[in-house]
Design a protein around this motif. Structure first.
Motif, PDB file in Angstrom:
ATOM      1  N   HIS A 161       0.835  -1.207   0.000  1.00  0.00           N
ATOM      2  CA  HIS A 161       0.000   0.000   0.000  1.00  0.00           C
ATOM      3  C   HIS A 161       0.874   1.263   0.000  1.00  0.00           C
ATOM      4  CE1 HIS A 161      -3.585   2.380   0.492  1.00  0.00           C
ATOM      5  NE2 HIS A 161      -3.156   2.914   1.621  1.00  0.00           N
ATOM      6  N   HIS A 217      -7.194   9.512  -0.432  1.00  0.00           N
ATOM      7  CA  HIS A 217      -6.120   9.049  -1.317  1.00  0.00           C
ATOM      8  C   HIS A 217      -6.042   9.840  -2.615  1.00  0.00           C
ATOM      9  CE1 HIS A 217      -6.531   5.585   1.395  1.00  0.00           C
ATOM     10  NE2 HIS A 217      -5.249   5.395   1.146  1.00  0.00           N
ATOM     11  N   HIS A 231      -4.305  11.589   6.015  1.00  0.00           N
ATOM     12  CA  HIS A 231      -3.859  10.274   5.526  1.00  0.00           C
ATOM     13  C   HIS A 231      -2.783  10.410   4.444  1.00  0.00           C
ATOM     14  CE1 HIS A 231      -4.055   5.952   5.163  1.00  0.00           C
ATOM     15  NE2 HIS A 231      -4.117   6.059   3.844  1.00  0.00           N
ATOM     16  N   HIS A 235       1.033   8.568   4.109  1.00  0.00           N
ATOM     17  CA  HIS A 235       1.705   7.966   2.948  1.00  0.00           C
ATOM     18  C   HIS A 235       3.076   8.595   2.722  1.00  0.00           C
ATOM     19  CE1 HIS A 235      -1.076   5.181   0.837  1.00  0.00           C
ATOM     20  NE2 HIS A 235      -1.927   5.732   1.665  1.00  0.00           N
TER      21      HIS A 235
HETATM   22 ZN   LIG Z   1      -3.643   4.760   2.364  1.00  0.00          ZN
END
Ligand SMILES: [Zn+2]
Ligand SMILES: [Zn+2]
Length: 272
Positions: A161, A217, A231, A235
């Protein structure tokens, strides 16, 4: 006292209208549990994951429109998106949705198909169950996600991921199948299963969670979705922001905010 009676009767009347519309739907469109739990789930997936998420993909592939560039969380990344890299990711994304996700949805249907759907829940019940779903998702996602970052297991599962340090909307489900079962679908389905949600509450919950994960995302910090940085920053730096809402991150001291203001201040200083 009278001032309370009127809003209460409006509330009750709205409930009655919603109930009659719902019964009309069940009697004239479908009341088959398979349609309500599986077909509707697939429609939600196509409309919100592939449809809504596809708009972000389109912007990444074409690098247009220009006015959207200012919303990029990590400017210069995926501008434009590499089709070769994204094509490889798509194989994993489709596998997770249809080979892993579909049987899980079927499993949920087997548990839920006998739940009475004819009577709609009251609005306040939907709100309370929604809060319950958010709390359960936060607990399951935060702890499973933190476990997936453990140095002994990270490279076997979660590393996949994180190949996308600057994510693209559909890469929300670019991950190892085990991660998709536990941290993605498990965290979303647990509330539906434990609280035996009405199918309509389930649809609302699924739509909201899909829109949220797509936004998180997307790589674009649009004015109406303030949580994207949270988020996306995970990443980018890996070691902070493990949860969905940020509550457990604050509790465990793993919450971090991208220093966007600092950058603005620095650039303001430079321009002086
Ligand atoms: Zn993610
Ligand atoms: Zn992670």
């Amino acid at each position: 006292m009278e001032s309370l009676v009127q809003p209460l009767s409006v509330y009750r009347n709205l409930g009655l209208v919603a109930q009659s519309k719902w019964e009309f739907f069940l009697d004239n469109v479908t009341s088959d549990p398979y349609h309500l739990w599986i077909v509707a789930n697939v429609i939600i997936l196509f409309v919100f994951f592939f449809g809504y998420g596809g708009l972000f993909v389109l912007m990444d592939v074409t690098n247009k429109p220009n006015f959207m560039r200012k919303y990029k969380v990590q400017p210069g990344t995926n501008e434009p998106l590499s089709l070769e890299k994204f094509g490889k990711a798509m194989k994993v994304i489709l596998f997770n949705h249809f080979v892993i996700g579909y049987p899980m949805t079927h499993g949920l249907y087997l548990f839920m198909k006998d739940v009475d759907v004819r009577e709609l829940p009251a609005f306040h019940t939907i709100v309370l169950q929604f809060i319950g779903c958010i709390i359960l998702q936060e607990i399951v996602f935060y702890y499973s996600h933190r476990m997936l970052h453990h140095k002994r297991i990270y490279k076997y599962i979660h590393k996949k991921h994180h190949e996308w340090t600057a994510p693209v909307s559909w890469t929300a489900v670019y991950c190892h199948p085990i991660e998709h079962v536990v941290a993605n679908m498990g965290a979303v389905y647990i509330g539906i299963f434990l609280m035996k949600l009405h199918v309509v509450t389930t649809w609302i919950w699924l739509i909201v969670t899909i829109i949220k994960t797509i936004n998180d995302h997307s790589g674009y910090n649009l004015p109406f979705c303030s949580t994207v940085d949270f988020h996306d920053y995970h990443h980018e730096i890996f070691i902070k922001n493990f949860g969905v809402t940020g509550l457990l991150d604050k509790f465990h001291g793993t919450h971090a905010v991208k220093a966007a203001k600092k950058t603005t201040r620095n650039s303001a200083r430079k321009t002086k």
